[in-house]
Design an enzyme around this catalytic site. Structure first.
Site, mmCIF file in Angstrom:
data_model
loop_
_atom_site.group_PDB
_atom_site.id
_atom_site.type_symbol
_atom_site.label_atom_id
_atom_site.label_comp_id
_atom_site.label_asym_id
_atom_site.label_seq_id
_atom_site.Cartn_x
_atom_site.Cartn_y
_atom_site.Cartn_z
ATOM 1 C CG ASP A 1 -1.792 -1.140 1.414
ATOM 2 O OD1 ASP A 1 -1.448 -2.220 0.918
ATOM 3 O OD2 ASP A 1 -2.839 -0.987 2.062
ATOM 4 C CD GLU B 1 -5.175 -9.468 -0.857
ATOM 5 O OE1 GLU B 1 -6.141 -8.894 -0.318
ATOM 6 O OE2 GLU B 1 -4.038 -9.513 -0.353
ATOM 7 C CE LYS C 1 -9.885 -7.730 -0.410
ATOM 8 N NZ LYS C 1 -8.708 -8.328 0.264
ATOM 9 C CD GLN C 2 -6.596 -4.206 -4.186
ATOM 10 O OE1 GLN C 2 -6.600 -4.765 -3.106
ATOM 11 N NE2 GLN C 2 -5.763 -3.227 -4.463
#
Lengths: 768, 768
Positions: free
Chosen positions: A360, A490, A602-603
């Site tokens: 991140d 993920e 998810k992203q």
């Protein structure tokens, strides 16, 4: 699906009314921090209702060894957890001998909590009727000092409203604490010594196994109606706690107040034998300023942070409150002063993710810190990884890689991997790519190439070596493939040829070679040193090149998109809008196997690649991929909406960009994912900043110049932000009509606005 | 790579010489059991060296709740572990006040341990010189009674060799025990009551959480030179232990002996309030027989087991010892008396795999029990799953399946899933196939169709429903696919279209439909009952059929083999013989991600399908698949060599078949995988039996007839086995020259020998 109980306000987070079921959520939302420590907004006085106690010291963690299931070779020794630290905020209050406890009071009125973002303090006030019918007004103000970052201050005032009353304050410090996430109420702290004077107390304790030595300290002073009161405290000491009880007879409508200062000295910053004297020193400096003096420094320090980092939004209070909350919490978590620290995904607001460092930082946080702080702060974040290069090489060796290949950990406290789920630890290897990308990004933005020959190139070499060894040659495909990975999404594990991973792997190798050549040509002595240190040969480089040149990328001719991974099209391709709303978020309703075989994302995964490498693709390609993948994206990672907001803005879809912006900026305030009680999503808050600056502002760096393609959501009248670009400050103000640029700097700055070069000179407003 | 310290012997497992570093391995190898309880071969007297204490009661387990890492939806509440039970075998020995402890003795000579397989007892003898220089000879004999399965017996004799000595025996029972695999020395037993008389003691204790109530008991009797000695014991009682100390002055060369009987009564078999009186009852029956009388019953009981189950091998002692050890340990673990029990992969010999039930039972153990016991035993094993059908439906519901779809657990104690690694629990779903296959196999072998209308069909319907829902339609392939599974080869996780899984899924659906039609036609009232109970419609069946008919199987045209899974050919296809021997077993040297992206196969996967469905493929196809997959197989599962041995024999490759046979039959005795200290591989021992009967004997069932294609390894002169086929016993004796068949039964039996029908009549030797 969002909650809605925080009052809209431009500069404050405000809660009104006491709702016991919101206590844990508010404890997260009203968290405070100063980079060196942080706390959940737990009450000072006793609270016997449901609460999640948390006070955290930067860099202090515990290696949990609990093993369950089948152990896998290569797993790290431990799973690091952030430790709840000894408590110094506690002040027990009694009224005529009865404990003040909001859980047992007959009535609680006028409850109000405010996190004042502008000035950096937290307040709480209420009128409570105790079981003994005494009604008291309570006003509390608390902050963690930016000026003296080992100390925090509390002003706690009680006014009996319907009778005279005997009031006692019992400030205490307590090392008899544990973690929420413990399996068996294990204690992680060894308390070694408690000492006190007439008004100061000190507990020396160290963490088990990791041996972080700390001194938790406090000093208190009481006032009646603002005048110093010389009450002699009753002192009580148990094995892990010291408390001072101050009792006074207070008349109706008189106010009894205590100032409590407390905090930690830690052997990360002091000799472990001098922690008490360091604490005394800190207390002395604090007392010289006094509560109000220290509060003044706090206001000044926050004014200076906001001067550089603030983003204003006119005409949309919720949007304004959201972005400021994000900027505030980022500054609570990390201020860039200590190069040994980094940015935990939950900051100092909870235990989950162990307070550790993830990718991140490199993928989402660096742009914010580069643009709103001195560029040394971003360089510190890069150096954090440089200092961990040796451990990254060891980590790769544990997995069977050789010859200086480096695999940075997925989760770390000190450079060692400290998470143990194989699909993450061993397979989510794309993190290595973000670490290389951050070097590129730092140079692109700051123009400071010196980092690369001095430090960065060694990191790039270790990473390139990893990718070359990790890729394998597929005879069937006649290409290099990367098998068995978990991408940024993920919700897929152990897939083959994740596009994002393969793409960034190839890029890492190409970028390493490009820089080897540049350093060779321009920094001869650095080059010689690095070649010797890394034992790199031309033959090895040409092996790398071979892999990069023949990397495989899964592609669908039918859809004209790169596939997220091999086999993606075998899934049941039902878009998210067809899903039952009762089944969302799917990670709370679906079993893991069902999530894995679903197409849901998810992203940003493929799109994360398009974000990093925007220049490599045409806008038409971006649009095709956005249209293909976004409909399958559930945005159940906090890191998802920001990238989509930026890309939607780039595609001119402002309504969608605005929706994503609200979701990212108010994710925690409005608790979209129903988990804010566990803590805040700190790292994604930097993504919120990017949504405005890169998304709506359209800021990029092109050919060493800042470039803007400003747009504005129709809900806003104007918005503004500042950017520190190469030590000059550019202020950008976008309204529905025009964009203004203003320079605080010494040298003229040429920028691109919608592709046209424009020169901005010092203190001259340029309107476009 | 195999170890070699067990002495070859036809009927015994023998260890000579005391080697402290082998203690834990021998504790596993010399384990004893009687189906109701079992023990590792721990010493009776104090041993302060490295040891792994284990005493286990069938069906008694503990639900461990420890959580680590990210929890996934659908995970079971707990991870079941087998519990180390209170100890009853302990006898502390002192000589002139000094403890006898092989870890501290000055010298240990003539150490010998024997597990007498023929008669079912364990002995140990040695001459030890204590630190006080007294030399004693010790002889111990121990067994767990088959006749009275709640009791075990120990005869422990000490003879001072170089002086008169004061000898004391202190037999005790102790519930203050814990598990090896505990994280924090947690205790799992609550001791509620200790009682004793002059020579009996009882400890009542129950397991925490699961509340299995037990009474651990003992009674002792001493002898000097064989004559009963009326020594009054010193009785000592602590919170979790009762001990009786018997002391006597023993002259040089006199022998002091104790008989100790002990064991458990459990509320699985008695009212929990009557456990002590049940124990007294058992002791009374035991004492009526006395030690020697009980030992006689033991020899008879084992003679009767061997009469049916023995396999003889002439001319190869190691092979003979290996197969008998396997048959012995299977009978230690499960005798088929209690339909609530099943066969744990480690039996009563260790903690790993939690003593739970796996698909091993259906895939590997049923043939052994069908052929060597009454066929009711195999039916009991099927009914075990029938009784768990409700839980299997609940388990599927937790994962989002509906309408009575059943997913049997990967690991279970009581029908609930009790393992929590997603790649196993949620994805190793092929286990459902083995449970259906066992029903088919039972009917094929026994001819007892009644099980299917009575019980089996409901199981088949639940399983078919699961597969139909679990398969999804791939538009890209225009076929049904099964995404996200782990096949029998657990060195691959979360793969798509595992051939074995897809194949058995299709077969399950076809077989369920076939039996629905048969039951409809032939068992009308059962059919009506089942249709009502399951709410099954023709429309649903036709949905199933659609999936089965359009199931996708990955296939390589180049290699003309079915692919283990999608993408298998993208791997680096380096065969096992090219691997560095120092890296084997790879599961001890390689990280999990490296194993996953390698082509290496832990156990038969595609070939497991060819084993189950041999008739569906030609011998040429088997050969192609064997030649393609075996070279990538590392056989690091105990369940691997047996299947390969059978298939190598089928392909006429007797040398290879023999090597695989040795590996499977002596896996534990020679500790091929360097892990025997953790316990024995019980379920694979049934595979060893199959290697001989199905592999070398070539036994199959074809058209309701036994069929044989006998072969014999060149290392053997002859081998023989018996098979209970439909309540008649056929004895088969294969020599290098000929094969003899002999029938113990009432009806003529027509068998196929190399395809030719031959009729065997009662007590008439048929030579072929």
């Amino acid at each position: 699906m969002n909650q809605d109980y925080i009052k809209p306000d431009n500069w404050s987070i405000i809660e009104e009314g006491f709702e016991p079921e919101r206590v844990k959520s508010s404890e997260s939302l009203f968290s405070i921090g100063n980079g060196a420590m942080g706390q959940r907004a737990n009450f000072e006085e006793t609270y016997t209702g449901d609460t999640f106690q948390g006070s955290y010291i930067a860099g202090v963690y515990y290696p949990d060894k609990t093993r369950v299931g089948w152990w896998k070779n290569g797993y790290p020794e431990y799973f690091a957890k952030v430790l709840n630290a000894p408590s110094w905020i506690g002040i027990n209050v009694t009224v005529n001998g009865e404990a003040l406890d909001l859980h047992t009071c007959k009535q609680v009125e006028d409850f109000r909590r405010e996190l004042n973002m502008k000035e950096g303090w937290l307040s709480r006030s209420f009128v409570a009727t105790l079981p003994n019918d005494v009604q008291v007004k309570v006003e509390v103000l608390r902050f963690l000092s930016l000026e003296l970052d080992e100390v925090g201050a509390i002003k706690y005032a009680v006014t009996p409203l319907n009778a005279d009353a005997e009031i006692s304050f019992t400030p205490y410090i307590d090392s008899g604490i544990t973690n929420e996430d413990t399996n068996w109420d294990d204690q992680f702290w060894n308390t070694t010594k408690l000492t006190y004077t007439s008004n100061q107390a000190f507990i020396e304790a160290h963490t088990m196994k990791t041996n972080f030595h700390t001194c938790t300290f406090m000093q208190s002073q009481c006032f009646v109606d603002g005048k110093i009161s010389k009450i002699e405290p009753q002192i009580e000491q148990t094995a892990q706690k010291v408390s001072f009880e101050y009792t006074a007879e207070i008349q109706q409508n008189q106010t009894f107040t205590i100032h409590k200062f407390g905090g930690y000295t830690v052997d990360r910053n002091h000799d472990k034998d001098n922690l008490v004297s360091a604490a005394k020193n800190t207390l002395e400096k604090t007392l010289q300023l006094g509560f109000e003096g220290l509060l003044d420094t706090q206001k000044q320090a926050w004014a200076s942070i906001w001067d550089m980092a603030d983003i204003t939004i006119e005409g949309d209070v919720k949007a304004q409150q959201g972005i400021r909350f994000n900027i505030l919490q980022l500054n609570h978590t990390y201020l860039g002063k200590d190069a040994r620290l980094n940015i935990g995904p939950k900051g100092f607001t909870g235990e989950k993710y162990g307070g550790s460092t993830y990718w991140d930082t490199e993928a989402y946080c660096i742009p914010f810190y580069m643009a709103t702080k001195d560029q040394q702060v971003a360089r510190n974040l890069l150096e954090y990884r440089y200092h961990h290069l040796g451990k990254a090489i060891e980590n790769a060796e544990k997995l069977g890689f050789t010859n200086g290949a480096a695999l940075y950990p997925m989760v770390t406290m000190n450079g060692e991997e400290c998470h143990n789920e194989w699909e993450i630890t061993f397979e989510e290897i794309h993190r290595n790519g973000a670490i290389a990308f951050a070097i590129f990004n730092y140079y692109r933005f700051t123009g400071d190439y010196s980092y690369i020959p001095e430090k960065g190139l060694e990191v790039l070499i270790g990473i390139a070596r990893f990718w070359q060894q990790r890729a394998t040659f597929s005879t069937a495909k006649n290409k290099y493939v990367i098998l068995g990975v978990t991408g940024p999404n993920e919700y897929e594990n152990n897939v083959n040829n994740n596009f994002y991973t393969n793409y960034i792997a190839k890029w890492c190798v190409d970028y390493a070679i490009e820089n080897i050549n540049k350093v060779k040509a321009e920094y001869a002595s650095d080059f010689t040193r690095i070649m010797e240190k890394t034992n790199l040969s031309d033959a090895e480089i040409s092996q790398w090149q071979q892999v990069a040149d023949a990397m495989y990328f899964p592609y669908s001719d039918e859809h004209q998109v790169y596939l997220q991974q091999d086999g993606f099209l075998d899934k049941e391709l039902i878009t998210v809008d067809k899903l039952d709303a009762n089944q969302r978020p799917i990670n709370q309703y679906w079993s893991w196997d069902r999530i894995l075989r679903s197409p849901y994302i998810k992203q940003a995964d493929t799109l994360q690649g398009f974000y990093f490498f925007e220049d490599h693709f045409s806008t038409e390609e971006l649009q095709k991929h956005f249209d293909f993948y976004e409909p399958f994206t559930v945005h159940e990672s906090s890191l998802s909406p920001c990238v989509h907001s930026i890309q939607a803005a780039k595609l001119g879809r402002m309504e969608q960009a605005y929706t994503f912006y609200l979701r990212t900026s108010r994710l925690d305030l409005d608790d979209y994912n129903k988990e804010v009680h566990e803590g805040l999503h700190i790292t994604s808050m930097a993504g919120t900043w990017m949504s405005i600056v890169e998304g709506f502002g359209g800021m990029r760096v092109k050919n060493d110049m800042l470039s803007f393609e400003p747009q504005i959501p129709k809900q806003w009248q104007a918005f503004s932000f500042k950017v520190n670009f190469r030590n000059q400050i550019l202020k950008v103000n976008v309204s529905q009509k025009e964009t203004n640029f203003e320079l605080e700097g010494t040298t003229d700055l040429t920028i691109l606005v919608n592709g046209t070069p424009i020169t901005v000179t010092r203190n001259n407003l340029v309107k476009v």
